[in-house]
Design an enzyme around this catalytic site. Structure first.
Site, PDB file in Angstrom:
ATOM      1  CG  MET A  53      -1.536   1.323   1.592  1.00  8.18           C
ATOM      2  SD  MET A  53      -2.680   1.207   2.988  1.00  8.18           S
ATOM      3  CE  MET A  53      -1.545   1.156   4.373  1.00  8.18           C
ATOM      4  CG  ASP A  55       0.496   8.194  -2.316  1.00 10.33           C
ATOM      5  OD1 ASP A  55       1.510   7.658  -1.861  1.00 10.33           O
ATOM      6  OD2 ASP A  55       0.515   8.921  -3.324  1.00 10.33           O
ATOM      7  CD  GLN A  71      -1.837   4.988  -5.913  1.00 14.78           C
ATOM      8  OE1 GLN A  71      -0.932   4.761  -6.684  1.00 14.78           O
ATOM      9  NE2 GLN A  71      -3.095   5.089  -6.301  1.00 14.78           N
ATOM     10  CD  GLU A 235       5.637  11.843  -5.867  1.00 11.22           C
ATOM     11  OE1 GLU A 235       5.771  11.145  -6.867  1.00 11.22           O
ATOM     12  OE2 GLU A 235       5.818  11.414  -4.712  1.00 11.22           O
TER      13      GLU A 235
HETATM   14  C1  FRU Z   1       3.295   9.461  -4.119  1.00 10.01           C
HETATM   15  C2  FRU Z   1       3.126   8.859  -5.501  1.00 10.01           C
HETATM   16  C3  FRU Z   1       2.171   9.694  -6.321  1.00 10.01           C
HETATM   17  C4  FRU Z   1       1.641   8.708  -7.310  1.00 10.01           C
HETATM   18  C5  FRU Z   1       1.595   7.437  -6.508  1.00 10.01           C
HETATM   19  C6  FRU Z   1       1.920   6.204  -7.318  1.00 10.01           C
HETATM   20  O1  FRU Z   1       3.715   8.565  -3.156  1.00 10.01           O
HETATM   21  O2  FRU Z   1       4.398   8.740  -6.122  1.00 10.01           O
HETATM   22  O3  FRU Z   1       2.750  10.826  -6.900  1.00 10.01           O
HETATM   23  O4  FRU Z   1       0.383   9.076  -7.795  1.00 10.01           O
HETATM   24  O5  FRU Z   1       2.532   7.566  -5.463  1.00 10.01           O
HETATM   25  O6  FRU Z   1       1.733   5.049  -6.551  1.00 10.01           O
END
Ligand code: FRU
Length: 527
Positions: A53, A55, A71, A235
């Site tokens: 996992m 974000d 994620q 990000e």
């Molecule tokens: C941040 C990131 C985001 C991206 C995601 C990909 O941790 O790098 O920028 O959308 O994780 O898993």
């Protein structure tokens, strides 16, 4: 962004005299098999049933339910095959796993983003009985030929309260020539009756703002950055209003994450306080005067996302972050699952040196997990470390609130998860005027060179005192100092039998003003 090898580490299985290397599991378990048995599985922090996992995504409140997406790799224990996993809660503490909501398909991975409740059905996705669809706004990451990739913003919607999701046929809805264009955060801006999106041009260290009346068509408004800390890519931007502690007034906060180049090494978050007029974010001048404002001074708080649509009757600004660091995320010695989310935190502004600064507090809902309580009254602190086991304070899932009067001492503080030869040190350094966490001897620290670290945050005493509010879990320590003025978040990997808590003092006499300790119930088997 660091993109990692998709090969998950093999799992070692002990079968009598033989050690067999099994290939990584290729699908997620659906149950929480004995979470209390796992030495490093957090007991009161959110984790998926298994697998990788990162974000938190799409945090949104709807009809009595807090939604958390994140994620997720459905196929393994390292980053890859990014999809959105879904969990729900009615109290921000106990989470029901709902499975993958938005899967990777073809050459398109589902990267980070946000979710809204489209109460007026501006998008037109609502149909029949449900005219208030939930809409997810995420980054489509397209893998292209020849090792290249592209990113654009896309939509998915749910007309059954988040149970099922449909990707919009007209995706993507927002493109940019720069292929590093990601992590849309969308919210309703009532004064102009339209949606606003903050989204990162990561390599350009720029946050772009867009507006839409229907979530499908977006118009560019303005750009912010580079500014503040620029030692890495940007990000996961977040633009939202945060109230002052002692008045109803609010200010706009723009948070953006940085990888690497953050205060504790590797990835982390910074924020700007300012004004947003519906088109442009204008920061106040604090950044030039004081350098970047860090969200968290520990290494393990990244990609924080705020809950959209928290009811006005509640009124809190709430967020949680990914409790990890891109510098070593895939090396954490936590098999079965890699990563946890932090405890949810409520946010306020407090003036410091004449400027509003972000303060974070653990949400009150955590108090419902409290079990045995031990209170210690005011007393002199003995030199060295004084174990508190006989006073009834020890454990692997604990909340501690300790107030110290350091006087002329060099340091005062606590050891947690202490055992033979290991401990995590949480202290106040009087000369440096700083609160610190030292995890260099916290347990398994040799997986990667950034892990055995000490991090610290500037902090003045208040009337000669420092207050440390500490949450200890199976593999983490979060410290909220002086009512959230500074926060330091750390992953640790101590051996299970290291359950000790000690009071510590170095240097001249000092005092403990009070200590309250609670053991915390697990959220996983909690009826
Ligand atoms: C941040 C990131 C985001 C991206 C995601 C990909 O941790 O790098 O920028 O959308 O994780 O898993």
């Amino acid at each position: 962004m660091a993109f990692f090898s998709l090969l998950a580490a093999p799992v070692l299985l002990f079968t009598g005299p033989l050690l067999l290397a099994l290939p990584p599991r290729d699908s997620a378990e659906t149950s929480d098999a004995a979470p209390s048995e796992e030495p490093y599985r957090p007991q009161f922090h959110y984790t998926p049933p298994t697998n990788w996992m990162n974000d938190p995504n799409g945090l949104v409140y709807h009809d009595g339910t807090y939604h958390l997406f994140h994620q997720y790799n459905p196929k393994g224990h390292e980053w890859g095959h990014m999809s959105w996993y879904h969990a729900t809660s009615t109290d921000l503490m106990h989470w029901s796993h709902q499975g993958v909501a938005l899967p990777e398909e073809g050459n398109e991975m589902i990267f980070s983003g946000s979710a809204v409740v489209d109460a007026a059905n501006t998008s037109g996705f609502g149909t029949g009985g449900n005219s208030s669809p939930m809409v997810a706004i995420y980054t489509s990451h397209y893998t292209l030929e020849g090792n290249s990739s592209d990113q654009a913003q896309s939509l998915a919607y749910s007309t059954d309260g988040g149970a099922t999701w449909t990707k919009y046929q007209g995706n993507p809805v927002l493109e940019h020539p720069d292929p590093e264009f990601r992590d849309p955060y969308v919210f309703w801006y009532a004064p102009d009756q339209r949606w606003i999106m903050a989204v990162a041009l990561s390599e350009q260290q720029t946050v772009q703002f867009y507006a839409s009346t229907n979530l499908r068509e977006w118009a560019h408004l303005s750009d912010f950055g580079p500014a503040g800390a620029t030692g890495g890519i940007w990000e996961c931007p977040l633009l939202f209003q945060v109230p002052f502690e002692d008045s109803g007034q609010t200010r706009w906060i723009l948070k953006v994450d940085l990888n690497p180049g953050a205060v504790a090494g590797g990835s982390g978050g910074q924020y700007f306080v300012g004004d947003f007029d519906g088109t442009t974010f204008t920061p106040h001048h604090g950044v030039r005067k004081h350098g970047p404002h860090w969200v968290d001074y520990g290494p393990d708080f990244y990609a924080a996302m705020a809950w959209n649509h928290v009811p006005e009757s509640d009124g809190r600004a709430l967020w949680m972050g990914w409790m990890n660091n891109w510098a070593y995320a895939k090396h954490l010695p936590t098999p079965l699952r890699r990563s946890a989310q932090t405890i949810p935190r409520s946010l306020h502004l407090r003036p410091l040196q004449g400027e509003p600064r972000l303060v974070q507090q653990p949400v009150e809902e955590l108090q419902r997990l409290r079990e045995q309580h031990v209170h210690l009254d005011s007393r002199p602190l003995a030199a060295g470390a004084t174990p508190l086991k006989e006073a009834g304070i020890s454990g692997r899932s604990l909340e501690l609130v300790a107030v110290f009067e350091p006087k002329g001492a060099k340091t005062v503080g606590l050891h947690v998860r202490a055992g033979t030869d290991e401990k995590t040190v949480i202290g106040y350094d009087v000369e440096a005027e700083a609160v610190f966490v030292d995890r260099s001897a916290s347990g398994v620290v040799d997986a990667q060179s950034d892990i055995p670290s000490r991090s610290s945050a500037p902090l003045s005493l208040q009337e000669g005192r420092v207050k440390l509010h500490v949450f200890v879990d199976r593999s983490s320590v979060e410290v909220f100092a002086n009512d959230g003025a500074r926060v330091l978040t750390h992953r640790i990997a101590p051996t299970p039998k290291s359950e000790g808590v000690s009071l510590v003092r170095a240097g001249s006499p000092a005092r403990l003003v009070r200590l309250d300790a609670w053991s915390l119930r697990s959220i996983w088997n909690d009826s």
